[in-house]
Design an enzyme around this catalytic site. Structure first.
Site, PDB file in Angstrom:
ATOM      1  N   PRO A  87      -2.479   4.755   6.048  1.00  0.00           N
ATOM      2  CA  PRO A  87      -1.049   4.479   6.249  1.00  0.00           C
ATOM      3  C   PRO A  87      -0.770   3.927   7.644  1.00  0.00           C
ATOM      4  CG  PRO A  87      -1.444   6.844   5.955  1.00  0.00           C
ATOM      5  CD  PRO A  87      -2.762   6.163   5.789  1.00  0.00           C
ATOM      6  N   GLU A 114      -6.098  14.663   5.345  1.00  0.00           N
ATOM      7  CA  GLU A 114      -5.318  14.063   6.442  1.00  0.00           C
ATOM      8  C   GLU A 114      -6.014  12.830   7.026  1.00  0.00           C
ATOM      9  OE1 GLU A 114      -2.184  15.239   7.005  1.00  0.00           O
ATOM     10  OE2 GLU A 114      -2.714  16.505   5.287  1.00  0.00           O
ATOM     11  N   ARG A 156      -8.514 -11.486  -8.395  1.00  0.00           N
ATOM     12  CA  ARG A 156      -7.863 -12.558  -9.147  1.00  0.00           C
ATOM     13  C   ARG A 156      -7.864 -13.883  -8.396  1.00  0.00           C
ATOM     14  NH1 ARG A 156      -2.730 -13.539  -7.644  1.00  0.00           N
ATOM     15  NH2 ARG A 156      -1.922 -14.273  -9.623  1.00  0.00           N
ATOM     16  N   ASP A 171       2.143 -18.338  -7.263  1.00  0.00           N
ATOM     17  CA  ASP A 171       2.654 -16.974  -7.197  1.00  0.00           C
ATOM     18  C   ASP A 171       3.697 -16.789  -6.121  1.00  0.00           C
ATOM     19  OD1 ASP A 171       0.998 -15.924  -9.095  1.00  0.00           O
ATOM     20  OD2 ASP A 171      -0.585 -15.434  -7.652  1.00  0.00           O
TER      21      ASP A 171
HETATM   22  C1  JAH Z   1      -3.724   8.922   2.582  1.00  0.00           C
HETATM   23  C2  JAH Z   1      -6.391   8.738   3.307  1.00  0.00           C
HETATM   24  N1  JAH Z   1      -0.716   2.266   2.871  1.00  0.00           N
HETATM   25  C3  JAH Z   1      -0.990   3.102   1.831  1.00  0.00           C
HETATM   26  C4  JAH Z   1      -1.922   4.244   2.114  1.00  0.00           C
HETATM   27  C5  JAH Z   1      -3.266   4.083   2.304  1.00  0.00           C
HETATM   28  C6  JAH Z   1      -4.080   5.203   2.517  1.00  0.00           C
HETATM   29  C7  JAH Z   1      -3.500   6.456   2.528  1.00  0.00           C
HETATM   30  N2  JAH Z   1      -2.186   6.576   2.361  1.00  0.00           N
HETATM   31  C8  JAH Z   1      -1.409   5.516   2.160  1.00  0.00           C
HETATM   32  C9  JAH Z   1      -4.314   7.680   2.735  1.00  0.00           C
HETATM   33  C10 JAH Z   1      -4.470  10.081   2.786  1.00  0.00           C
HETATM   34  C11 JAH Z   1      -5.802   9.984   3.159  1.00  0.00           C
HETATM   35  C12 JAH Z   1      -5.656   7.589   3.100  1.00  0.00           C
END
Ligand code: JAH
Length: 279
Positions: A87, A114, A156, A171
């Site tokens: 994230p 986490e 794709r 697209d």
């Molecule tokens: C959550 C490891 N952008 C989306 C995304 C990507 C990975 C994760 N969360 C959201 C994530 C927990 C652990 C990766």
């Protein structure tokens, strides 16, 4: 291209055998190798997580299994780029998908809990290019769904995978983030019957006038972009298209406002007007 995926849930990747990507894999246009991280969890309990230094909630993925797994996977199949869904990563875009589609080999590392001990990415960077990538501003329970999303977007675009190469180029966001539709999202599409539940297909689409159809599609794309993506529309209005896929410069990150309900005007104060009434 070859795609390796390291995960504690190999079953999560069953969908890679389905549809367009599944067929490409059957033909050998994409080679997928899914690896269970626990193969490299060498303690008696095959543990992959531990409590966070500094305290706090949840668990963190231990570095040792990841170090061993990445060493082993990187040692076979040629040089690779490592992609770690997170994230806190850089936003994944159509342009990145097009760039990845030109790589001979990608390795995806799926975190859970986490996240992964930060030293794992640090260490990997000394041997291979590493991208931490986000597919959107929300938190998942792990990187697996993000890898399915990215492999679909990449797969794709591979030569021969999509039946009609033009459909990728046309697209929303464009096949490679370039071209006439770059920075625009697509408008509505229609097929037979011409009248369904009293609703007609826009007559211009039946006119045979290809220039008029192209104009109508472009106008529709502008209208939908203004209504649903004021951030993209503002960039267009500022005269900087071809930006989709371009990672926003620091301090330049797009900050879309509230979601705009279909057919509603953009938020007051937006540089862009929403859908005009009656359109
Ligand atoms: C959550 C490891 N952008 C989306 C995304 C990507 C990975 C994760 N969360 C959201 C994530 C927990 C652990 C990766």
């Amino acid at each position: 291209m070859r795609i390796d995926i390291i995960t504690i849930f190999p079953e999560y990747f069953g969908p890679l055998e389905v549809s367009l990507i599944g067929k490409a894999a059957q033909r050998g246009d994409i080679v997928f190798r899914v690896h269970d991280l626990r193969n490299w969890a060498l303690d008696v309990h095959h543990s992959v997580d531990d409590t966070p230094y500094g305290g706090g909630p949840g668990m963190v993925m231990k570095p040792e299994p990841w170090g061993e797994a990445l060493d082993a996977v990187a040692a076979v199949g040629g040089p690779a780029r490592l992609v770690v869904p997170s994230p806190s990563g850089r936003p994944f875009t159509q342009r990145m998908a097009a760039g990845y589609a030109r790589e001979p080999r990608l390795v995806f590392a799926c975190g859970r809990y986490e996240g992964i001990d930060a030293r794992v990415v640090e260490d990997a960077r000394s041997r291979m290019p590493v991208d931490e990538v986000s597919i959107g501003d929300y938190v998942l329970a792990g990187g697996e769904p993000a890898v399915l999303v990215m492999t679909e977007a990449i797969g794709r675009l591979l030569p021969g995978v999509l039946g009609n190469a033009q459909s990728a180029a046309d697209d929303s966001f464009g096949g490679d983030g370039e071209g006439p539709m770059a920075a625009l999202i697509e408008g509505p599409v229609y097929t037979r019957p011409r009248v369904w539940r009293g609703r007609e297909v826009p007559p211009v689409l039946l006119s045979g006038d290809h220039a008029a159809i192209a104009r109508w599609r472009h106008d529709s794309a502008l209208r939908v972009t203004a209504a649903n993506r004021p951030d993209l529309a503002a960039r267009l209005a500022a005269g900087q298209p071809a930006a989709p896929g371009q990672p926003a410069a620091p301090g330049q990150a797009a900050a879309p406002g509230q979601p705009v309900p279909p057919g509603q005007a953009a938020a007051p104060g937006s540089a862009i007007r929403g859908t005009p009434p009656g359109e």
